[in-house]
Design an enzyme around this catalytic site. Sequence first.
Site, PDB file in Angstrom:
ATOM      1  N   GLU A 295      37.329  50.717  40.561  1.00  0.00           N
ATOM      2  CA  GLU A 295      38.212  50.022  41.495  1.00  0.00           C
ATOM      3  C   GLU A 295      39.684  50.360  41.248  1.00  0.00           C
ATOM      4  O   GLU A 295      40.107  50.548  40.117  1.00  0.00           O
ATOM      5  CB  GLU A 295      38.026  48.510  41.358  1.00  0.00           C
ATOM      6  CG  GLU A 295      36.594  48.094  41.615  1.00  0.00           C
ATOM      7  CD  GLU A 295      36.405  46.594  41.814  1.00  0.00           C
ATOM      8  OE1 GLU A 295      35.321  46.210  42.223  1.00  0.00           O
ATOM      9  OE2 GLU A 295      37.348  45.817  41.559  1.00  0.00           O
TER      10      GLU A 295
ATOM     11  N   CYS B 271      47.519  49.611  41.119  1.00  0.00           N
ATOM     12  CA  CYS B 271      46.928  49.138  39.870  1.00  0.00           C
ATOM     13  C   CYS B 271      45.742  50.049  39.587  1.00  0.00           C
ATOM     14  O   CYS B 271      44.768  50.066  40.342  1.00  0.00           O
ATOM     15  CB  CYS B 271      46.498  47.682  40.055  1.00  0.00           C
ATOM     16  SG  CYS B 271      45.688  47.017  38.606  1.00  0.00           S
TER      17      CYS B 271
ATOM     18  N   CYS C 275      34.728  48.119  30.548  1.00  0.00           N
ATOM     19  CA  CYS C 275      35.648  47.936  29.417  1.00  0.00           C
ATOM     20  C   CYS C 275      34.871  47.408  28.223  1.00  0.00           C
ATOM     21  O   CYS C 275      34.030  46.527  28.370  1.00  0.00           O
ATOM     22  CB  CYS C 275      36.737  46.940  29.804  1.00  0.00           C
ATOM     23  SG  CYS C 275      37.995  46.733  28.526  1.00  0.00           S
TER      24      CYS C 275
ATOM     25  N   CYS D 237      37.074  40.607  26.559  1.00  0.00           N
ATOM     26  CA  CYS D 237      37.934  39.409  26.567  1.00  0.00           C
ATOM     27  C   CYS D 237      37.205  38.366  27.423  1.00  0.00           C
ATOM     28  O   CYS D 237      36.694  38.697  28.494  1.00  0.00           O
ATOM     29  CB  CYS D 237      39.290  39.726  27.172  1.00  0.00           C
ATOM     30  SG  CYS D 237      40.137  41.051  26.302  1.00  0.00           S
TER      31      CYS D 237
ATOM     32  N   CYS E 128      37.877  37.772  31.390  1.00  0.00           N
ATOM     33  CA  CYS E 128      38.069  38.933  32.271  1.00  0.00           C
ATOM     34  C   CYS E 128      36.736  39.452  32.807  1.00  0.00           C
ATOM     35  O   CYS E 128      35.786  39.656  32.042  1.00  0.00           O
ATOM     36  CB  CYS E 128      38.786  40.043  31.486  1.00  0.00           C
ATOM     37  SG  CYS E 128      39.028  41.541  32.455  1.00  0.00           S
TER      38      CYS E 128
ATOM     39  N   GLY F 186      39.547  48.502  32.226  1.00  0.00           N
ATOM     40  CA  GLY F 186      39.567  49.298  31.008  1.00  0.00           C
ATOM     41  C   GLY F 186      40.754  49.079  30.104  1.00  0.00           C
ATOM     42  O   GLY F 186      41.734  48.424  30.464  1.00  0.00           O
ATOM     43  N   GLU F 187      40.634  49.640  28.913  1.00  0.00           N
ATOM     44  CA  GLU F 187      41.685  49.534  27.901  1.00  0.00           C
ATOM     45  C   GLU F 187      42.316  50.928  27.746  1.00  0.00           C
ATOM     46  O   GLU F 187      41.724  51.820  27.126  1.00  0.00           O
ATOM     47  CB  GLU F 187      41.053  49.025  26.592  1.00  0.00           C
ATOM     48  CG  GLU F 187      41.977  49.045  25.403  1.00  0.00           C
ATOM     49  CD  GLU F 187      43.371  48.524  25.688  1.00  0.00           C
ATOM     50  OE1 GLU F 187      43.511  47.384  26.159  1.00  0.00           O
ATOM     51  OE2 GLU F 187      44.344  49.264  25.460  1.00  0.00           O
TER      52      GLU F 187
ATOM     53  N   ASN G  93      43.181  33.795  37.030  1.00  0.00           N
ATOM     54  CA  ASN G  93      42.444  34.048  38.269  1.00  0.00           C
ATOM     55  C   ASN G  93      40.974  33.816  37.983  1.00  0.00           C
ATOM     56  O   ASN G  93      40.432  34.426  37.056  1.00  0.00           O
ATOM     57  CB  ASN G  93      42.643  35.498  38.728  1.00  0.00           C
ATOM     58  CG  ASN G  93      44.106  35.809  38.957  1.00  0.00           C
ATOM     59  OD1 ASN G  93      44.822  35.015  39.550  1.00  0.00           O
ATOM     60  ND2 ASN G  93      44.562  36.950  38.455  1.00  0.00           N
TER      61      ASN G  93
ATOM     62  N   CYS H  49      44.311  40.510  39.004  1.00  0.00           N
ATOM     63  CA  CYS H  49      44.162  40.811  37.579  1.00  0.00           C
ATOM     64  C   CYS H  49      42.894  40.186  37.030  1.00  0.00           C
ATOM     65  O   CYS H  49      42.650  38.994  37.211  1.00  0.00           O
ATOM     66  CB  CYS H  49      45.310  40.188  36.786  1.00  0.00           C
ATOM     67  SG  CYS H  49      46.780  41.135  36.784  1.00  0.00           S
TER      68      CYS H  49
HETATM   69  N1  SAH Z   1      42.961  46.185  28.901  1.00  0.00           N
HETATM   70  C1  SAH Z   1      44.318  46.029  29.328  1.00  0.00           C
HETATM   71  C2  SAH Z   1      44.548  46.237  30.798  1.00  0.00           C
HETATM   72  C3  SAH Z   1      43.608  45.584  31.773  1.00  0.00           C
HETATM   73  S1  SAH Z   1      43.779  43.887  32.130  1.00  0.00           S
HETATM   74  C4  SAH Z   1      44.845  44.686  28.871  1.00  0.00           C
HETATM   75  O1  SAH Z   1      44.075  43.877  28.382  1.00  0.00           O
HETATM   76  O2  SAH Z   1      46.044  44.468  28.961  1.00  0.00           O
HETATM   77  C5  SAH Z   1      45.332  43.674  32.891  1.00  0.00           C
HETATM   78  C6  SAH Z   1      45.866  42.252  32.731  1.00  0.00           C
HETATM   79  O3  SAH Z   1      45.075  41.279  33.450  1.00  0.00           O
HETATM   80  C7  SAH Z   1      45.834  41.818  31.261  1.00  0.00           C
HETATM   81  O4  SAH Z   1      47.005  41.169  30.893  1.00  0.00           O
HETATM   82  C8  SAH Z   1      44.660  40.866  31.277  1.00  0.00           C
HETATM   83  O5  SAH Z   1      44.678  40.020  30.200  1.00  0.00           O
HETATM   84  C9  SAH Z   1      44.840  40.178  32.623  1.00  0.00           C
HETATM   85  N2  SAH Z   1      43.654  39.416  33.017  1.00  0.00           N
HETATM   86  C10 SAH Z   1      42.379  39.647  32.666  1.00  0.00           C
HETATM   87  N3  SAH Z   1      41.563  38.721  33.206  1.00  0.00           N
HETATM   88  C11 SAH Z   1      42.343  37.885  33.915  1.00  0.00           C
HETATM   89  C12 SAH Z   1      42.088  36.736  34.738  1.00  0.00           C
HETATM   90  N4  SAH Z   1      40.861  36.272  34.906  1.00  0.00           N
HETATM   91  N5  SAH Z   1      43.145  36.126  35.322  1.00  0.00           N
HETATM   92  C13 SAH Z   1      44.399  36.620  35.164  1.00  0.00           C
HETATM   93  N6  SAH Z   1      44.704  37.703  34.431  1.00  0.00           N
HETATM   94  C14 SAH Z   1      43.693  38.336  33.805  1.00  0.00           C
END
Ligand code: SAH
Length: 354
Positions: free
Chosen positions: A96, A109, A116, A120, A123, A163-164, A292, A335
Amino acid sequence: MTATVTPTPALLGKSLEELTEWVKQQGQPAYRGKQLYQWLYHQGARSLESITVFPKAWRESLADYPVGRSQLHYQSLAPDGTRKYLLQLRDGLIIEAVGIPTAKRLTVCVSSQAGCPMDCNFCATGKGGFLRNLKRHEIIDQVLAVQEDFQRRVSHIVFMGMGEPLLNLPEVVPAIHSLNRDVGISQRAMTLSTVGLPGKIRQLAEHHLQVTLAVSLHASNQTLRQELIPSATKYPLPVLLTECRDYVEITGRRLSFEYILLARVNDFPEQARELARHFHGFQAHVNLIPYNPIPEVDYQRPSQERIETFRRILEQERVVVSVRYSRGLETDAACGQLRAAKSQRQDASAASNP
Ligand code: SAH
């Protein structure tokens, strides 16, 4: 000596010099390199066959050569103008990308991995597991796909999709160089977001890029952070913050922290004060991201009042802070809501349900 078989590398991501070298290897005159470059990066060529300035016989002989473009599999439009793209890669995986327009900017984005491995717990991407690292052309393609669809130049790129990115530096760094050099987007208009892995922020610093680094912090202390982010167990907060300081010193670039706000988990006033203490003597910008929702977990987005209180405390502690409401929430394009898919079938129902 053992011979290794390398798959044919895609053309997207190569510089003008490399493309010129490639056409010469194909027995063509050097000027065809410039034509190829122009068609790949600025005319949206999806195959060598479509490059009509090339001799017909040559084009036809290379019809199946991988240029590096993915197929648009599905697209959705959110009421706020955000467009989400599902792109199908050559091996069938679906990833995506999101296009986020404002009056002055068009931000993409991008995803750096299919799925990933970080897992976390707030996410969506991690819930589907890790499929594979993206190749540089698969990253560049996302930007071109959005640019072509909007018929407007992309001005900003955020590595905040799936992804990271620090786990895929050998492809992410060349993709950044190509997006800068070949697609014409300033590195200063790119942000790379990471949850942080030991040694990796310093490794990134050594590439001396001009991109902005965003570090996903999400907690004001180690105990809570490792509850939310399993990988943080191996990366104590003080060590992460030291690497962040080193990044600023080595690159001279600023750095921002992202802090997702989860109601009654990490949004208490004392946590705002604890968070601020980490930034004393540090020019940090904090982006608060109200959560979100994703279906797998039952976190809640905090009330407006709690978000404001948290923000005000950070301001009082002299931390530069902003609240970032994600766009595209209605179509799961915000996000943390992106997911990779393994097969076309999974998304076929979505495609018939716009
Ligand atoms: N792996 C990287 C980039 C991808 S996530 C990272 O962790 O930064 C991009 C951003 O979206 C990160 O700050 C992540 O923590 C945030 N994010 C992930 N899940 C989310 C959610 N459910 N609501 C809001 N932000 C979220």
